[in-house]
Design a protein around this motif. Structure first.
Motif, PDB file in Angstrom:
ATOM      1  N   GLU A   8      12.691  11.262   1.366  1.00  0.00           N
ATOM      2  CA  GLU A   8      12.053  10.089   1.618  1.00  0.00           C
ATOM      3  C   GLU A   8      10.796  10.434   2.791  1.00  0.00           C
ATOM      4  N   ILE A   9       9.655  10.074   2.753  1.00  0.00           N
ATOM      5  CA  ILE A   9       8.827  10.068   3.872  1.00  0.00           C
ATOM      6  C   ILE A   9       9.043   9.107   5.043  1.00  0.00           C
ATOM      7  N   PRO A  10       9.229   9.516   6.170  1.00  0.00           N
ATOM      8  CA  PRO A  10       9.317   8.264   7.238  1.00  0.00           C
ATOM      9  C   PRO A  10       8.420   7.233   7.219  1.00  0.00           C
ATOM     10  N   ILE A  11       8.862   6.079   7.237  1.00  0.00           N
ATOM     11  CA  ILE A  11       8.411   4.766   6.888  1.00  0.00           C
ATOM     12  C   ILE A  11       7.061   4.847   8.017  1.00  0.00           C
ATOM     13  N   ASN A  12       7.002   5.371   9.288  1.00  0.00           N
ATOM     14  CA  ASN A  12       5.990   5.180   9.889  1.00  0.00           C
ATOM     15  C   ASN A  12       4.883   6.447   9.646  1.00  0.00           C
ATOM     16  N   ASN A  13       5.073   6.983   8.562  1.00  0.00           N
ATOM     17  CA  ASN A  13       4.177   8.148   8.217  1.00  0.00           C
ATOM     18  C   ASN A  13       3.171   7.618   6.932  1.00  0.00           C
ATOM     19  N   PHE A  14       3.309   6.360   6.652  1.00  0.00           N
ATOM     20  CA  PHE A  14       2.584   5.852   5.566  1.00  0.00           C
ATOM     21  C   PHE A  14       2.286   4.231   5.718  1.00  0.00           C
ATOM     22  N   SER A  15       1.257   3.824   6.150  1.00  0.00           N
ATOM     23  CA  SER A  15       0.866   2.670   5.998  1.00  0.00           C
ATOM     24  C   SER A  15      -0.349   2.206   5.738  1.00  0.00           C
ATOM     25  N   PHE A  16      -0.707   0.921   5.410  1.00  0.00           N
ATOM     26  CA  PHE A  16      -2.090   0.532   4.892  1.00  0.00           C
ATOM     27  C   PHE A  16      -2.486  -0.767   5.073  1.00  0.00           C
ATOM     28  N   TYR A  17      -3.544  -1.175   5.052  1.00  0.00           N
ATOM     29  CA  TYR A  17      -4.120  -2.617   5.347  1.00  0.00           C
ATOM     30  C   TYR A  17      -5.393  -2.808   4.967  1.00  0.00           C
ATOM     31  N   PRO A  18      -5.922  -4.030   4.490  1.00  0.00           N
ATOM     32  CA  PRO A  18      -5.043  -5.092   4.819  1.00  0.00           C
ATOM     33  C   PRO A  18      -4.178  -5.267   3.425  1.00  0.00           C
ATOM     34  N   ASN A  19      -3.280  -6.435   3.727  1.00  0.00           N
ATOM     35  CA  ASN A  19      -2.266  -6.511   2.520  1.00  0.00           C
ATOM     36  C   ASN A  19      -1.946  -8.171   2.786  1.00  0.00           C
ATOM     37  N   PRO A  20      -2.413  -8.955   1.759  1.00  0.00           N
ATOM     38  CA  PRO A  20      -3.138  -8.694   0.524  1.00  0.00           C
ATOM     39  C   PRO A  20      -4.626  -8.002   0.755  1.00  0.00           C
ATOM     40  N   THR A  21      -5.262  -7.495  -0.308  1.00  0.00           N
ATOM     41  CA  THR A  21      -6.614  -6.640  -0.244  1.00  0.00           C
ATOM     42  C   THR A  21      -7.336  -7.051  -1.094  1.00  0.00           C
ATOM     43  N   GLY A  22      -8.527  -6.908  -1.134  1.00  0.00           N
ATOM     44  CA  GLY A  22      -9.535  -7.136  -2.234  1.00  0.00           C
ATOM     45  C   GLY A  22      -9.958  -5.821  -3.067  1.00  0.00           C
ATOM     46  N   SER A  23     -11.233  -5.467  -2.717  1.00  0.00           N
ATOM     47  CA  SER A  23     -11.406  -4.347  -3.366  1.00  0.00           C
ATOM     48  C   SER A  23     -11.369  -2.780  -2.614  1.00  0.00           C
ATOM     49  N   VAL A  24     -11.145  -2.760  -1.454  1.00  0.00           N
ATOM     50  CA  VAL A  24     -10.877  -1.631  -0.502  1.00  0.00           C
ATOM     51  C   VAL A  24      -9.741  -1.863   0.249  1.00  0.00           C
ATOM     52  N   PHE A  25      -8.640  -0.884   0.419  1.00  0.00           N
ATOM     53  CA  PHE A  25      -7.901  -0.773   1.547  1.00  0.00           C
ATOM     54  C   PHE A  25      -7.897   0.655   2.254  1.00  0.00           C
ATOM     55  N   VAL A  26      -7.346   0.572   3.405  1.00  0.00           N
ATOM     56  CA  VAL A  26      -7.411   1.858   4.163  1.00  0.00           C
ATOM     57  C   VAL A  26      -5.995   2.217   4.348  1.00  0.00           C
ATOM     58  N   ILE A  27      -5.522   3.377   4.051  1.00  0.00           N
ATOM     59  CA  ILE A  27      -4.353   3.912   4.172  1.00  0.00           C
ATOM     60  C   ILE A  27      -4.189   5.274   5.314  1.00  0.00           C
ATOM     61  N   ASN A  28      -3.276   4.911   5.980  1.00  0.00           N
ATOM     62  CA  ASN A  28      -2.856   6.008   7.162  1.00  0.00           C
ATOM     63  C   ASN A  28      -1.626   6.679   6.678  1.00  0.00           C
ATOM     64  N   TYR A  29      -1.762   7.965   6.889  1.00  0.00           N
ATOM     65  CA  TYR A  29      -0.481   8.691   6.536  1.00  0.00           C
ATOM     66  C   TYR A  29      -0.502   9.970   7.189  1.00  0.00           C
ATOM     67  N   LYS A  30       0.643  10.613   7.434  1.00  0.00           N
ATOM     68  CA  LYS A  30       0.791  11.899   7.953  1.00  0.00           C
ATOM     69  C   LYS A  30       1.557  12.676   6.965  1.00  0.00           C
ATOM     70  N   ILE A  31       1.148  13.683   6.136  1.00  0.00           N
ATOM     71  CA  ILE A  31       1.882  14.625   5.287  1.00  0.00           C
ATOM     72  C   ILE A  31       1.624  16.247   5.707  1.00  0.00           C
ATOM     73  N   SER A  32       2.546  16.974   5.300  1.00  0.00           N
ATOM     74  CA  SER A  32       2.168  18.151   5.401  1.00  0.00           C
ATOM     75  C   SER A  32       1.752  19.074   4.335  1.00  0.00           C
ATOM     76  N   SER A  33       1.968  18.514   3.083  1.00  0.00           N
ATOM     77  CA  SER A  33       1.517  19.062   1.856  1.00  0.00           C
ATOM     78  C   SER A  33       0.665  18.046   0.989  1.00  0.00           C
ATOM     79  N   GLU A  34      -0.140  18.461   0.139  1.00  0.00           N
ATOM     80  CA  GLU A  34      -0.859  17.424  -0.656  1.00  0.00           C
ATOM     81  C   GLU A  34       0.099  16.509  -1.362  1.00  0.00           C
ATOM     82  N   ALA A  35      -0.504  15.445  -1.810  1.00  0.00           N
ATOM     83  CA  ALA A  35       0.262  14.274  -2.295  1.00  0.00           C
ATOM     84  C   ALA A  35      -0.549  13.351  -3.257  1.00  0.00           C
ATOM     85  N   VAL A  36       0.161  12.683  -3.895  1.00  0.00           N
ATOM     86  CA  VAL A  36      -0.373  11.695  -4.839  1.00  0.00           C
ATOM     87  C   VAL A  36      -0.152  10.322  -4.531  1.00  0.00           C
ATOM     88  N   LEU A  37      -0.893   9.558  -4.493  1.00  0.00           N
ATOM     89  CA  LEU A  37      -0.921   7.883  -4.208  1.00  0.00           C
ATOM     90  C   LEU A  37      -1.147   7.626  -5.267  1.00  0.00           C
TER      91      LEU A  37
END
Length: 86
Positions: free
Chosen positions: A3-32
């Motif tokens: 598992e990815i540590p929970i503090n390495n993946f967050s997003f806002y706003p939630n609920p969201t409309g047409s755009v949200f921002v994801i904050n993340y810290k990963i060391s290899s490519e990933a798929v969302l």
């Protein structure tokens, strides 16, 4: 699957409309993935390592409850709930 540590993946706003921002810290490519409650992948985006933030556009996604799942090449997985509004 590790598992990815929970503090390495967050997003806002939630609920969201047409755009949200994801904050993340990963060391290899990933798929969302944006997955509906039936388990169907609605949208998918590639995330690059060493970036810390990305704007995700979901303009054509119907309103509802979804899951955001991040999966890295190493098999690391984290899933969070997101609500999409009109």
């Amino acid at each position: 699957i590790e598992e990815i540590p929970i503090n390495n993946f967050s997003f806002y706003p939630n609920p969201t409309g047409s755009v949200f921002v994801i904050n993340y810290k990963i060391s290899s490519e990933a798929v969302l993935r944006l997955v509906n409650l039936q388990g169907i992948v609605n949208s998918e985006w590639e995330l690059r390592p060493n970036l810390i933030s990305s704007s995700i556009h979901i303009k054509n996604v119907p309103a509802g409850i979804y899951f955001l799942s991040m999966v890295t090449q190493n098999g690391v997985l984290l899933t969070k709930k997101i609500i999409v509004m009109d």
